[in-house]
Design an enzyme around this catalytic site. Structure first.
Site, PDB file in Angstrom:
ATOM      1  CB  CYS A  16      -2.407   0.515  -6.559  1.00 39.08           C
ATOM      2  SG  CYS A  16      -0.768   1.213  -5.811  1.00 39.08           S
TER       3      CYS A  16
ATOM      4  CE  LYS B 204       1.455  -1.983  -7.715  1.00 36.64           C
ATOM      5  NZ  LYS B 204       1.403  -1.135  -6.799  1.00 36.64           N
TER       6      LYS B 204
ATOM      7  CG  ASP C  62      -0.776  -3.147  -4.662  1.00 39.21           C
ATOM      8  OD1 ASP C  62      -0.336  -4.054  -5.396  1.00 39.21           O
ATOM      9  OD2 ASP C  62      -0.507  -2.013  -4.687  1.00 39.21           O
TER      10      ASP C  62
HETATM   11  C1  VGL Z   1      -0.571   1.902  -2.889  1.00 40.36           C
HETATM   12  C2  VGL Z   1       0.193   4.072  -1.693  1.00 40.36           C
HETATM   13  C3  VGL Z   1       1.258   3.601  -1.930  1.00 40.36           C
HETATM   14  C4  VGL Z   1      -1.748   1.246  -3.485  1.00 40.36           C
HETATM   15  C5  VGL Z   1       0.671   1.618  -2.859  1.00 40.36           C
HETATM   16  O1  VGL Z   1      -1.743   0.229  -3.364  1.00 40.36           O
HETATM   17  O2  VGL Z   1      -2.854   1.759  -4.015  1.00 40.36           O
HETATM   18  N1  VGL Z   1      -0.826   3.418  -2.494  1.00 40.36           N
HETATM   19  N2  VGL Z   1       1.729   2.456  -2.501  1.00 40.36           N
END
Ligand code: VGL
Ligand code: ZN
Length: 205
Positions: A151, A106, A9
């Site tokens: 994540c 995702k 991410d």
């Molecule tokens: C994430 C919160 C919401 C992450 C993704 O990538 O850690 N955190 N969506």
């Protein structure tokens, strides 16, 4: 031993100026780019939500970073972030995405979030990543990216449970730290499940 790199991410919304900015989040980019040079079997994950996603506080008329107590354990409700196809969902512009073999998107189910690169948050719906890595003979994963306490944590723990040797690159991750101590707790939990926390310079691979 065959290593695979998983970069979690590294997207505009998780970097300074983004909708769910992780403090110092863009500091992971140079580390990630060096890891991409080192590990040719590289996977990127991309948080990729439909509008009105179940993880968005706005979907409930609630405050961002408040808790949804209807789930067990309670889940954090986030600001709208990483909406599919938006600039915020794009990878950081300096990330060398062209080096990656696979991108796993995702969090695409409207009613279910997915922190981990391996399973959605029901802990049983697979993303397909485990099969991809196993079929290519990977037995070790190196994890870096955002965010340490969500994540990255979920991805590293699932990888360990699935039987991969897991290295989490400590200087290649940053956390949200919604509650002080969350990052340290996440690192401890990853260790508890058998992950090795290492500095980039100490990766034994
Ligand atoms: C994430 C919160 C919401 C992450 C993704 O990538 O850690 N955190 N969506
Ligand atoms: Zn998300």
């Amino acid at each position: 031993m065959k290593p695979a790199l998983i970069l979690v991410d590294i997207q505009n919304d998780f970097c300074p100026g983004g909708a769910l900015a992780v403090p110092d989040g863009d500091a992971v980019v140079p580390v990630a780019n060096r890891l991409l040079e080192r590990f040719p079997l590289a996977v990127l994950t991309q948080d990729w939500h439909p509008k009105g996603h179940i993880s968005f506080a706005s979907a409930f008329g609630k405050e961002a970073y408040s808790l949804d107590l209807s789930t067990n354990p309670p889940s954090v409700l986030w600001p709208d972030h990483c909406v599919a196809g938006t600039h915020g969902a794009d990878f950081h512009p300096l990330l060398h995405t062209e080096k990656a073999k696979l991108i796993v998107r995702k969090g695409r189910s409207p009613q279910l979030d997915s922190y981990s690169a391996f399973y959605e948050n029901d802990q049983v719906t697979p993303t397909g990543l485990c099969g991809f890595l196993r079929e290519l003979g990977a037995d070790t994963v190196i994890v870096a990216g955002l965010a340490t306490d969500y994540c990255v944590r979920a991805t590293a723990i699932h990888a360990a449970k699935l039987g991969f040797s897991v290295y989490v690159v400590q200087d290649g991750v940053r956390g949200v730290e919604a509650v002080p101590g969350d990052v340290a707790r996440a690192l401890d939990e990853m260790r508890h499940y058998g992950c090795t926390i290492v500095l980039e310079s100490e990766l034994p691979l």
